[in-house]
Scaffold this motif. Sequence first.
Motif, mmCIF file in Angstrom:
data_model
loop_
_atom_site.group_PDB
_atom_site.id
_atom_site.type_symbol
_atom_site.label_atom_id
_atom_site.label_comp_id
_atom_site.label_asym_id
_atom_site.label_seq_id
_atom_site.Cartn_x
_atom_site.Cartn_y
_atom_site.Cartn_z
ATOM 1 N N MET A 1 -74.235 -104.480 -83.892
ATOM 2 C CA MET A 1 -74.115 -103.500 -84.930
ATOM 3 C C MET A 1 -72.814 -103.758 -85.666
ATOM 4 N N THR A 2 -72.891 -103.863 -86.967
ATOM 5 C CA THR A 2 -71.717 -104.061 -87.805
ATOM 6 C C THR A 2 -71.375 -102.762 -88.500
ATOM 7 N N VAL A 3 -70.115 -102.378 -88.427
ATOM 8 C CA VAL A 3 -69.651 -101.165 -89.093
ATOM 9 C C VAL A 3 -68.705 -101.590 -90.210
ATOM 10 N N LEU A 4 -69.034 -101.176 -91.420
ATOM 11 C CA LEU A 4 -68.213 -101.471 -92.590
ATOM 12 C C LEU A 4 -67.644 -100.172 -93.146
ATOM 13 N N GLY A 5 -66.682 -100.279 -94.032
ATOM 14 C CA GLY A 5 -66.122 -99.096 -94.663
ATOM 15 C C GLY A 5 -64.836 -98.661 -93.998
ATOM 16 N N SER A 6 -64.495 -97.405 -94.236
ATOM 17 C CA SER A 6 -63.233 -96.854 -93.755
ATOM 18 C C SER A 6 -63.473 -95.602 -92.923
ATOM 19 N N TYR A 7 -62.712 -95.500 -91.856
ATOM 20 C CA TYR A 7 -62.708 -94.313 -91.013
ATOM 21 C C TYR A 7 -61.677 -93.363 -91.608
ATOM 22 N N ARG A 8 -62.073 -92.150 -91.907
ATOM 23 C CA ARG A 8 -61.123 -91.185 -92.464
ATOM 24 C C ARG A 8 -60.110 -90.786 -91.400
ATOM 25 N N ASP A 9 -58.882 -90.601 -91.815
ATOM 26 C CA ASP A 9 -57.777 -90.325 -90.894
ATOM 27 C C ASP A 9 -57.913 -88.977 -90.186
ATOM 28 N N GLY A 10 -57.430 -88.967 -88.946
ATOM 29 C CA GLY A 10 -57.348 -87.743 -88.168
ATOM 30 C C GLY A 10 -58.685 -87.073 -87.947
ATOM 31 N N SER A 11 -58.668 -85.746 -87.963
ATOM 32 C CA SER A 11 -59.893 -84.997 -87.685
ATOM 33 C C SER A 11 -60.915 -85.106 -88.807
ATOM 34 N N THR A 12 -60.515 -85.557 -89.990
ATOM 35 C CA THR A 12 -61.510 -85.756 -91.049
ATOM 36 C C THR A 12 -62.432 -86.928 -90.705
#
Length: 113
Positions: A1-12
């Motif tokens: 599984m490939t995950v692209l994009g950005s993880y939002r910071d902290g609890s967001t």
Amino acid sequence: MTVLGSYRDGSTGDDDAKLIKGTMDMAVNIWRPLAVLLDLSEFQYEWGDSIVLFLDGPDPQRPIAIVVGPKCRQAMSTLKFGLHTTKDIVDNVEVFDDKEKAIEHLERKENGS
């Protein structure tokens, strides 16, 4: 599984982690692979604790290998080893900076070594 994009910071980023975990679990339930290769080599991650929801994989009986890249490697190192660590996330047995090495690791696991 490939995950692209950005993880939002902290609890967001909580919903991001839940989406990735849910997608991984669904794919595993449908295709029932022997192992999971989680490719995060192009994934942007700075900080947020909920990311651990999917880093252990879908279940403890299924081997997982994780591939990290420059957009998440340092942040994942501090998540695992602490904020002021000098350790690298690839010091973990199941984390790699090379996809071929990750595949070799999973193949060894499948063969019982």
